[in-house]
Structures are given as structure tokens and as C-alpha cells.
Scaffold this motif. Structure first.
Motif, PDB file in Angstrom:
ATOM      1  N   ASP A 171      76.210  48.652 103.849  1.00  0.00           N
ATOM      2  CA  ASP A 171      75.114  47.809 103.363  1.00  0.00           C
ATOM      3  C   ASP A 171      74.603  46.880 104.466  1.00  0.00           C
ATOM      4  O   ASP A 171      73.427  46.499 104.462  1.00  0.00           O
ATOM      5  N   VAL A 267      70.424  51.027  99.357  1.00  0.00           N
ATOM      6  CA  VAL A 267      70.247  52.488  99.373  1.00  0.00           C
ATOM      7  C   VAL A 267      69.016  52.827 100.218  1.00  0.00           C
ATOM      8  O   VAL A 267      68.004  52.125 100.141  1.00  0.00           O
ATOM      9  N   VAL A 279      70.273  48.658  95.600  1.00  0.00           N
ATOM     10  CA  VAL A 279      70.629  49.651  94.583  1.00  0.00           C
ATOM     11  C   VAL A 279      70.036  49.216  93.235  1.00  0.00           C
ATOM     12  O   VAL A 279      69.522  50.026  92.456  1.00  0.00           O
ATOM     13  N   ILE A 372      73.260  61.919  96.356  1.00  0.00           N
ATOM     14  CA  ILE A 372      73.616  60.568  96.806  1.00  0.00           C
ATOM     15  C   ILE A 372      74.712  60.751  97.851  1.00  0.00           C
ATOM     16  O   ILE A 372      75.768  61.326  97.545  1.00  0.00           O
ATOM     17  N   THR A 374      76.882  59.534 101.719  1.00  0.00           N
ATOM     18  CA  THR A 374      77.324  58.406 102.547  1.00  0.00           C
ATOM     19  C   THR A 374      77.014  58.608 104.023  1.00  0.00           C
ATOM     20  O   THR A 374      77.466  57.816 104.852  1.00  0.00           O
ATOM     21  N   PHE A 391      69.705  60.363  99.231  1.00  0.00           N
ATOM     22  CA  PHE A 391      69.782  58.902  99.170  1.00  0.00           C
ATOM     23  C   PHE A 391      71.045  58.471  99.905  1.00  0.00           C
ATOM     24  O   PHE A 391      72.126  59.000  99.625  1.00  0.00           O
ATOM     25  N   VAL A 393      73.968  55.823 100.861  1.00  0.00           N
ATOM     26  CA  VAL A 393      74.642  54.647 100.289  1.00  0.00           C
ATOM     27  C   VAL A 393      76.035  54.481 100.904  1.00  0.00           C
ATOM     28  O   VAL A 393      76.480  55.307 101.687  1.00  0.00           O
ATOM     29  N   THR A 397      79.388  52.771  96.504  1.00  0.00           N
ATOM     30  CA  THR A 397      78.260  53.121  95.629  1.00  0.00           C
ATOM     31  C   THR A 397      78.326  54.605  95.269  1.00  0.00           C
ATOM     32  O   THR A 397      78.088  54.993  94.113  1.00  0.00           O
ATOM     33  N   THR A 401      78.791  56.075  91.523  1.00  0.00           N
ATOM     34  CA  THR A 401      77.714  56.945  91.026  1.00  0.00           C
ATOM     35  C   THR A 401      78.274  58.284  90.537  1.00  0.00           C
ATOM     36  O   THR A 401      77.801  58.836  89.532  1.00  0.00           O
ATOM     37  N   LEU A 407      72.685  56.374  89.861  1.00  0.00           N
ATOM     38  CA  LEU A 407      72.902  55.459  90.982  1.00  0.00           C
ATOM     39  C   LEU A 407      73.447  54.138  90.437  1.00  0.00           C
ATOM     40  O   LEU A 407      72.828  53.509  89.574  1.00  0.00           O
TER      41      LEU A 407
END
Ligand code: MIC
Ligand code: SF4
Length: 643
Positions: A171, A267, A279, A372, A374, A391, A393, A397, A401, A407
Motif C-alpha cells: 500500500d 488497489v 480499496v 485480483i 499481488t 487489479f 493489491v 487484501t 478477497t 474486493l
């Protein structure tokens, strides 16, 4: 001095540490991986160097591990044998992703590292100047020559506070990307300072330095402190530790302030890593797939948090959860402490410790799917499914998810996220093969399978050149557009003729055939052309297609160097508005271009024969780069110098 200046000064071979001027630095360590490595070693062999002259050179096999035909295994065999013959250590497939293994087992504070992969800056977490470059530059560095670069400015990313529960290092870097964009780091080193640094473990720092690549930065670096010492001690390498920090009166070119306590889960939405929002603001997007791993987020710490979130629960019925731990060390520790069991029981599909899904080597999502992930890049088409949305993240997260199917902000998860860094990591290097001795090297045989084809060589620059604009492109064209890579194309990284059939196809599928029919020409692009991967193929393939020059509003660092190394002119507009005056199929002439480049001219006139006007383009080359362009690339320049 700041940390960046200290390391650069200690390695400076030529030039002065003033922002924007050309410097060259001594390289202590190099790394290659298999998808750029085959070409890099072919070039290394062509240069005739017998043994590497670095302190430690590594060849990793981690990208092309999906062996659906003989090609990848052939390339592995070539890399294994060529590495051994020339004094390079080989990390076998299964040992892990290059950047994760380099961090765990090889990287040393204060040293320089050059790698043929754009995420080489991951090593900055240990207080190294670790830079991504094209394979040819790495080959040259392996031969002991210095690495040339434009002296970067240094950004002070000042961290205060401490991350809240459920908010991750990912983040932090997504927030930096939100603020600075995918071109915000071009020509800069992101140096992390402030009391917030001490709250971040080495794997967390590595997530941040890794994704500095997405800012376009030359590299990113953290100080080397007690946390670094503890990490190296736990890796059985405390002797590699040395402290390194900025002087109290160090100065910087730019300041970015981040209060870690104020950050929330973020995100990056399709199809750019800087398309970032919280998010919460992104809302409850329904997920079809969750992929956890890649060189950004696959450490022991990451995986333990994922396991904690999944423990005793079940993946949502509509979600396919894929987990790829980043190294054999990580996977082995997870298997020993039961965390792997928790992941498997929750319904995760465990894949091998390799790049895998991140580079489209398997796990391509369904049509129109939401995935989603990483990892660090969500460029169009990179997952292998053009219609899918990727996406980006944090691990927290992603794991949250996977359970809910939408999400999810992980701050509310019911799990213990306080993972302690281990006192001792498993330290088994039996998948790292030492090279043959220098005495045995002459008899060592290099094995070349039928997939390995010679690389194209540029010609010396002609007096004048002309040709059509073969393609007009927008801003932020990535190397994944220029030379797409997925499970069907990666096996051909050592086969440029085959790859040429797919060059720039994501922008215009008719491009390869048109370029061949025209016998070459020019490319026109917007800002930040060539961002992303270090793959030299994004220059070698255009070279094969006889692209003579690229005219862009601006270039990404590594790609620009790759173009010059391969004798392709990188030109920018003197007046950016001129971009609109050119169209695809316009015929361009560069009269007396050779004499102009030779004279060191900063401006090169181009005549648009179709529209009947002439404008100036910038050519900003160092003396060395000019020689390269005139000679037709770096290899020709070296060959001429050796005559
Ligand atoms: C990537 O993440 O795009 C890659 C695959 O690791 C590339 C290297 C390559 O194209 O082989 C990179 O980042 O340099
Ligand atoms: Fe591998 Fe992905 Fe990292 Fe590139 S970004 S090195 S493909 S894991």
C-alpha cells in the motif's frame, strides 16, 4: 551525502555525480534470468570474454518454467552450461524467483548489482544500488566493464509513523505510484528515509523497492541498519552486513512525505500500476481469480500473513485462488511450520516457486474475468487474457478477497497478522550450482538446442535515412505491447525471427506484416515509450524488422538504452505539439543524419515528405552513445575498438 551518492561515489569509474550527466560505475554483482538470459549469454559469448570478472554473477531460471515443449528446457540447458563455463552461479528452476533469492542468499549492503530484469532494484531493500538493464549491458558488466548511466537525481521519500494492522508495504508503494505516476521516477533514485523505515522489515522494504520499477525509477534504496543486520544474520550471512545511512546534512532533489499511520489498503485498477485508489473507494468488485506471489509479494512474511487469513476458512466458491511462494526457502519453511497445510486446506492451488502467473506463464484468467493479484504489473494482455482486468493489491487484501469473493479491505479480517520474522531461515543452497573451475572451463561444453537462433546485428548508421511511419502510438506504451510475452511466446526468447511475428501486435495486429512488407521504417509514440520490462527483445525485434528510429514524446530509461545499444535512433520532439502533425504512413527523410550525429548535433531535422514540412527532433546522446549509434550498436562498437 545520501545513501545513493555514497554507493555511487564508491563505485564511480568515470564522470561526476551531477544529476543528468553520464557516469559509469563498477558493478559488483550481476543477475540474469532465463527469459532475458539466453540472449544475454549469446551476446556475452559473441564478445569473447572467457570468465566473468564480477564478485558474483548469478543466472536464474525462474520465468520460463512451464515446459510445454522442448524450447524452454533447451534454453535452460544452454543457460546452465554457458553459465558454468564462464564462471557464473546457476540457480536451478525450483529455487525461486531471482529477486527473492538474490535478497535472501546473495545481496550485500553497499554493493552494486546489475540485472537483466527491470525488478532488480528489489535489492535496494538491503542498501544496494541495484539496477535493471538490457541483457547486453549485463553481458558487458559480466566482462568487467563499467555500466554507463545518466546520473540520477535522488528523491527523499520520507516515512513517518507505522503501518496499521492490515495495511501493507504494498500500500505504501501503490500510494507513491498514485502520487507520482508510472513516469514519476524517470531519471531518479527513490531513497527511503525517516523513522518509519525502522518499522519495515527487509521483505517489506523489498516490496517497495521492487515496485519502484513501476515508477520508471533508476532504482530505489533503503539504508542498511539493524533490521538489515538481523535479516542477514537470520540468513546465516551476518558477515555480509555493513551499516549505511545518509549523512545528517544529506541533500535531495525532491521530497515526498508519507505518514505510514495514515495509509489504508490500496488497489491499482486495470491496466496501469498508477491507476490507484483506495480499496474502499474501488467498491465491492466481484473477483473470479486471486493470485498471490511474484517478486513483489512472495516472501515468508507475506505468505505467513496469507496463511493466517486463510487458516480454518474456505475460498469463496466462485474464486480460483493461486499461491506461488517466491522461493524454495519460503515454500520449505511454510511446509515445515504447517502454514502450507492451512493454505491447501482453505482451497488454494499451490504453484511452483517461479514467476508463473505474473508473466502469463499459466493461470490466464477466463474471458472478461476480474483477477485480483499481488504482483507489480497489470498491463493490458499481460495475464494472457486480453479481456481480463488485473487489479494489483497487497497479500492481505488478496487473501481477504479470496474468502469473500469481492474486493475486500483486510483491516477487518479475523486473523492474527502479527508475524514474527524468523530467528533463522532455512539455508539450503543445494539448488545453486557453482561454475566449473577456470582450469576446467576450456573443456566445458555449451549445449545449444535447435530453438536457439543467432541474434540480429545492426548496421552502421547510413548517411541519410528515409521510410514510412509504420505505427503511431499513444502514451505509456509498455514493452509488453512492443514484445508481448506469455506462455506461447516466452519459449521463443532465443528466436527473434519467430518473435517478430508478434511485435506490437497488441497495438495493431497488422504491424508485423506491414513492417516486413515495407522493409522497415519508423515508429511514433507518446510519453514514456517502452516502460516496464528490461527485455531487450523490445529493441532486438524492431531491429530485425529494420526499424531505424523511434520518435517519441519521451522514453523509459531501460528501453532507450536498449534502442541505442542496438543502433536504433531514439528521438524526441523539440516541440511536443508536432506529434499531432505526423500520421501513420507518412514518409520521413532524415537527410545527412550520419554527419549530424557525428558532429554531436542536439537537433536533427526530419522532413515529412507526405505533408511537406520539416521540424527538428531532439537527439540527446552522450559521446559514447553517439559512437554506438554510428557503429550500429554496442557489439559493433566493441568489435571496432578491439580491432
Ligand atoms: C517482467 O516482469 O516483465 C519480466 C518478465 O520479468 C521482465 C523481463 C523479461 O521480459 O524477460 C522485466 O521485468 O524486465
Ligand atoms: Fe518474474 Fe513477475 Fe517479477 Fe518479472 S515481475 S521478475 S515476471 S515475478
Amino acid at each position: 551525502m545520501n545513501v545513493t551518492q555514497k554507493i555511487l561515489a564508491a563505485h564511480l569509474v568515470s564522470g561526476e555525480l551531477t544529476c543528468g550527466s553520464e557516469i559509469s560505475i563498477r558493478i559488483d554483482q550481476t543477475l540474469t534470468q532465463d527469459s532475458t538470459g539466453t540472449m544475454a549469454y549469446l551476446q556475452f559469448e559473441a564478445m569473447g570474454t572467457k570468465r566473468v570478472k564480477t564478485e558474483r554473477s548469478m543466472a536464474y531460471i525462474d520465468h520460463n518454467t512451464l515446459q510445454t515443449g522442448f524450447e524452454n528446457a533447451d534454453d535452460h540447458k544452454y543457460i546452465t552450461t554457458v553459465a558454468s563455463k564462464h564462471g557464473i552461479y546457476l540457480s536451478k528452476p525450483g529455487n525461486g524467483i531471482c529477486h527473492q533469492v538474490q535478497l535472501e542468499r546473495i545481496g550485500i549492503p553497499g554493493k552494486t548489482l546489475l540485472g537483466s530484469d527491470s525488478h532488480t532494484p528489489t535489492g535496494g531493500a538491503l542498501g544496494m544500488i541495484a539496477i535493471g538493464a538490457g541483457g547486453l549491458d549485463v553481458a558487458v558488466a559480466m566482462g568487467g566493464a563499467p555500466y554507463y548511466l545518466s546520473c540520477p537525481g535522488v528523491v527523499n521519500v520520507h516515512l513517518t509513523g507505522k503501518l496499521s494492522r492490515g495495511v501493507a508495504a504494498k500500500d505504501v508503494i501503490l500510494e507513491v505510484l498514485r502520487r507520482l505516476s508510472v513516469k514519476g521516477g524517470v531519471g531518479k533514485v527513490m531513497e527511503y528515509t525517516g523513522e518509519g523505515v525502522q518499522t519495515l522489515s527487509i521483505p517489506e522494504r523489498a516490496t517497495i523497492t521492487n515496485m519502484g520499477a513501476e515508477l520508471g525509477a533508476t532504482t530505489s534504496v533503503f539504508p542498511s541498519d539493524e533490521i538489515t543486520r538481523q535479516f542477514l544474520r537470520a540468513q546465516g550471512r551476518e558477515q555480509d552486513f555493513s551499516p549505511l545511512s545518509a549523512d545528517a546534512d544529506a541533500t535531495y532533489d525532491q521530497l515526498v512525505e508519507i505518514d505510514l499511520s495514515a495509509l489504508v489498503p490500496m488497489v491499482a485498477l486495470p491496466h496501469m500500476p498508477d491507476n490507484v485508489q483506495t480499496v474502499k473507494a474501488a467498491g465491492q468488485i466481484k473477483a473470479d481469480q486471486v493470485c498471490i506471489g511474484s517478486c513483489t509479494n512472495s516472501s515468508y512474511l507475506d505468505m505467513m500473513r496469507v496463511a493466517a487469513i486463510l487458516k480454518g476458512k474456505t475460498v469463496h466458491p466462485d474464486v480460483s485462488l493461486v499461491i506461488a511462494p517466491g522461493s524454495r526457502q519460503v515454500l520449505s519453511m511454510l511446509s515445515a511450520n504447517g502454514a502450507l497445510h492451512d493454505m491447501i486446506e482453505a482451497g488454494a492451488r499451490i504453484t511452483e516457486t517461479a514467476c508463473g502467473f505474473c508473466i502469463g506463464m499459466g493461470q490466464s484468467p477466463a474471458t472478461d474475468a476480474v483477477s485480483i493479484r499481488t504482483n507489480n504489473r497489470n498491463f493490458f494482455g499481460r495475464s494472457g487474457t486480453k479481456s481480463a482486468g488485473i487489479f494489483l493489491v497487497s497479500c492481505e487484501t488478496a487473501a481477504a478477497t479470496a474468502l469473500t469473493g469481492v474486493l475486500t479491505d483486510p483491516r477487518g479480517v479475523d486473523a492474527n497478522l502479527d508475524v514474527d520474522m524468523p530467528e533463522t531461515f532455512f539455508q539450503n543452497d543445494n539448488l545453486i550450482l557453482a561454475p566449473v573451475s577456470a582450469a576446467d572451463a576450456p573443456d566445458a561444453v555449451v549445449v545449444r538446442g535447435p530453438n536457439i537462433k543467432p541474434f540480429p546485428q545492426a548496421q552502421a548508421l547510413e548517411e541519410s535515412i528515409s521510410g514510412k511511419v509504420l505505427l503511431k502510438m499513444e502514451d505509456n506504451i509498455t514493452t509488453d505491447h512492443i514484445m508481448p510475452s506469455d506462455s506461447s511466446l516466452l519459449p521463443f526468447r532465443s528466436n527473434i525471427p519467430k518473435l517478430s511475428e508478434h511485435c506490437l501486435a497488441p497495438v495493431d495486429p497488422t504491424f508485423p506484416a506491414r513492417a516486413k512488407a515495407e522493409g522497415g521504417g519508423f515508429l511514433l509514440a507518446g510519453q514514456n515509450y517502452g516502460q516496464g520490462s528490461s527485455r531487450e527483445h523490445a529493441a532486438l525485434v524492431p531491429l530485425y524488422l529494420k526499424i531505424r528510429g523511434v520518435i517519441a514524446k519521451s522514453f523509459a530509461r531501460i528501453h532507450q538504452a536498449n534502442l541505442i545499444n542496438n543502433g536504433i535512433l531514439p528521438l524526441t520532439f523539440e516541440n511536443e505539439a508536432d506529434y499531432d502533425r505526423f500520421d501513420q504512413a507518412d514518409v520521413l527523410t532524415f537527410k545527412d543524419v550520419q554527419a549530424l550525429v557525428r558532429s554531436g548535433a542536439q537537433l536533427i531535422p526530419v522532413t515529412n515528405e507526405t505533408k511537406g514540412f520539416t521540424v527538428n527532433l531532439n537527439i540527446s546522446l552522450s559521446e559514447r552513445e553517439r559512437s554506438m549509434i554510428l557503429a550500429g550498436g554496442l557489439i559493433n562498437m566493441i568489435a571496432a575498438a578491439n580491432k
